[in-house]
Design a protein around this motif. Structure first.
Motif, PDB file in Angstrom:
ATOM      1  N   VAL A 189       0.844  -1.199   0.000  1.00  0.00           N
ATOM      2  CA  VAL A 189       0.000   0.000   0.000  1.00  0.00           C
ATOM      3  C   VAL A 189       0.877   1.247   0.000  1.00  0.00           C
ATOM      4  CG1 VAL A 189      -1.909   1.207   1.123  1.00  0.00           C
ATOM      5  CG2 VAL A 189      -1.699  -1.284   1.361  1.00  0.00           C
ATOM      6  N   PHE A 190       0.650   2.114  -0.974  1.00  0.00           N
ATOM      7  CA  PHE A 190       1.371   3.381  -1.074  1.00  0.00           C
ATOM      8  C   PHE A 190       0.463   4.503  -0.569  1.00  0.00           C
ATOM      9  CE2 PHE A 190       2.950   0.581  -4.436  1.00  0.00           C
ATOM     10  CZ  PHE A 190       4.316   0.581  -4.167  1.00  0.00           C
ATOM     11  N   ILE A 191       0.952   5.252   0.404  1.00  0.00           N
ATOM     12  CA  ILE A 191       0.185   6.346   1.010  1.00  0.00           C
ATOM     13  C   ILE A 191       1.033   7.605   0.849  1.00  0.00           C
ATOM     14  CG2 ILE A 191      -1.081   7.095   3.075  1.00  0.00           C
ATOM     15  CD1 ILE A 191      -0.490   4.095   4.072  1.00  0.00           C
ATOM     16  N   CYS A 192       0.877   8.272  -0.271  1.00  0.00           N
ATOM     17  CA  CYS A 192       1.739   9.400  -0.630  1.00  0.00           C
ATOM     18  C   CYS A 192       0.876  10.607  -1.009  1.00  0.00           C
ATOM     19  CB  CYS A 192       2.662   9.022  -1.784  1.00  0.00           C
ATOM     20  SG  CYS A 192       3.594   7.491  -1.497  1.00  0.00           S
ATOM     21  N   PRO A 193       0.225  11.213  -0.036  1.00  0.00           N
ATOM     22  CA  PRO A 193      -0.675  12.337  -0.313  1.00  0.00           C
ATOM     23  C   PRO A 193       0.099  13.634  -0.506  1.00  0.00           C
ATOM     24  CG  PRO A 193      -0.522  12.026   2.036  1.00  0.00           C
ATOM     25  CD  PRO A 193       0.324  10.928   1.405  1.00  0.00           C
ATOM     26  N   PRO A 194      -0.601  14.722  -0.852  1.00  0.00           N
ATOM     27  CA  PRO A 194       0.062  16.033  -0.739  1.00  0.00           C
ATOM     28  C   PRO A 194       0.637  16.173   0.665  1.00  0.00           C
ATOM     29  CG  PRO A 194      -2.080  16.249  -1.805  1.00  0.00           C
ATOM     30  CD  PRO A 194      -1.994  14.835  -1.312  1.00  0.00           C
ATOM     31  N   ARG A 211      -5.078  17.719   7.327  1.00  0.00           N
ATOM     32  CA  ARG A 211      -6.003  16.595   7.483  1.00  0.00           C
ATOM     33  C   ARG A 211      -5.368  15.514   8.350  1.00  0.00           C
ATOM     34  NH1 ARG A 211      -9.093  15.897   1.712  1.00  0.00           N
ATOM     35  NH2 ARG A 211     -10.591  14.937   3.138  1.00  0.00           N
ATOM     36  N   ALA A 212      -4.702  15.980   9.396  1.00  0.00           N
ATOM     37  CA  ALA A 212      -3.909  15.087  10.243  1.00  0.00           C
ATOM     38  C   ALA A 212      -4.742  13.958  10.839  1.00  0.00           C
ATOM     39  CB  ALA A 212      -3.233  15.890  11.351  1.00  0.00           C
ATOM     40  N   PHE A 272       6.126  11.491   3.378  1.00  0.00           N
ATOM     41  CA  PHE A 272       5.789  12.771   3.984  1.00  0.00           C
ATOM     42  C   PHE A 272       7.024  13.658   3.928  1.00  0.00           C
ATOM     43  CE2 PHE A 272       6.999   9.614   7.111  1.00  0.00           C
ATOM     44  CZ  PHE A 272       7.909  10.244   7.942  1.00  0.00           C
ATOM     45  N   ASP A 273       6.934  14.869   4.485  1.00  0.00           N
ATOM     46  CA  ASP A 273       8.115  15.727   4.543  1.00  0.00           C
ATOM     47  C   ASP A 273       8.311  16.238   5.958  1.00  0.00           C
ATOM     48  OD1 ASP A 273       6.268  17.788   4.848  1.00  0.00           O
ATOM     49  OD2 ASP A 273       6.901  18.908   3.076  1.00  0.00           O
ATOM     50  N   SER A 274       9.155  17.241   6.132  1.00  0.00           N
ATOM     51  CA  SER A 274       9.531  17.690   7.473  1.00  0.00           C
ATOM     52  C   SER A 274       8.410  18.396   8.232  1.00  0.00           C
ATOM     53  CB  SER A 274      10.749  18.617   7.388  1.00  0.00           C
ATOM     54  OG  SER A 274      10.453  19.744   6.584  1.00  0.00           O
ATOM     55  N   GLN A 275       7.289  18.674   7.571  1.00  0.00           N
ATOM     56  CA  GLN A 275       6.139  19.223   8.284  1.00  0.00           C
ATOM     57  C   GLN A 275       5.587  18.226   9.306  1.00  0.00           C
ATOM     58  OE1 GLN A 275       3.199  21.562   5.689  1.00  0.00           O
ATOM     59  NE2 GLN A 275       4.238  20.275   4.183  1.00  0.00           N
ATOM     60  N   PHE A 276       5.862  16.942   9.066  1.00  0.00           N
ATOM     61  CA  PHE A 276       5.318  15.865   9.898  1.00  0.00           C
ATOM     62  C   PHE A 276       6.457  15.106  10.544  1.00  0.00           C
ATOM     63  CE2 PHE A 276       3.903  11.386  10.272  1.00  0.00           C
ATOM     64  CZ  PHE A 276       2.834  11.567  11.153  1.00  0.00           C
TER      65      PHE A 276
END
Length: 214
Positions: free
Chosen positions: A143-148, A155-156, A180-184
């Motif tokens: 499963v790939f979970i790669c959202p904006p 939408r945490a 994800f990126d460094s925001q998370f």
């Protein structure tokens, strides 16, 4: 003497122009369809995984991709699901809520002669997980979970619920991949200690392997 106009550009005081986030053309990196092209419209609403990151992800998954059902919840061009099939996945469910982009996925699947192995949903992935996940075969998934990236902020709660549901419902021997990126902070992933998190700046990739259910 008349002054020459300055060659310096005036600073852009508004929003910076949005540019495509990946160099075209895209391609399948490995497997039976290696080097086959994938079309990308350049639409800024789509953020395809960078090629070097996609290659790293599939190297980490390795041969375990074979005989699994691929699911891409934010499919964009369809590159991840199509790459998974090229490397031995049995098929792919590709969910993309933006209808024109979902049509691009179909065009890519047709060009690669994979239409019979691909199911495309022009659907909201949060709703799809709730309604369609129970209908899937109980053979292992990838499963790939790669959202904006900003979904992990704006939408945490939905993202957290989606990932928790997948961990709970995925058959044993399934693999989950989150980008994800460094925001998370990856430490906030559900069951955080069991994720293998790698950084391919600006992307952070977490891989989770589902064990036997109790």
């Amino acid at each position: 003497m008349a002054k020459r106009p300055s060659s310096k550009r005036k600073p852009n005081r508004g929003n910076p122009p949005q540019q495509p986030v990946v160099d075209a053309p895209m391609r399948i990196i490995g497997g039976q369809l290696k080097n086959k092209r994938i079309e990308y419209s350049g639409d800024v609403r789509t953020r395809p995984m960078k090629e070097r990151v996609r290659e790293a992800v599939f190297n980490l998954i390795g041969p375990s991709i074979k005989e699994k059902l691929a699911i891409d919840l934010f499919a964009g061009t369809g590159a991840l699901g199509l790459e998974a099939i090229s490397r031995g996945a049995t098929g792919a469910h590709l969910i993309e809520r933006h209808v024109p982009t979902s049509k691009l996925i179909r065009a890519n699947a047709e060009a690669l002669e994979l239409v019979d192995q691909v199911t495309i949903y022009a659907h909201n992935s949060f709703i799809w997980v709730k309604n369609e996940l129970p209908k899937l075969p109980q053979t292992p998934w990838v499963v790939f979970i790669c959202p904006p990236y900003e979904f992990f902020v704006s939408r945490a709660e939905e993202m957290d619920k989606q990932i928790r549901t997948l961990i709970e419902k995925a058959p044993a021997d399934s693999v989950l991949i989150v980008e994800f990126d460094s925001q998370f902070d990856g430490a906030n992933l559900p069951d955080a200690e069991n994720w293998d998190v790698r950084v391919y700046s600006p992307a952070h990739v977490g891989i989770y392997r589902v064990g036997e259910k109790e």
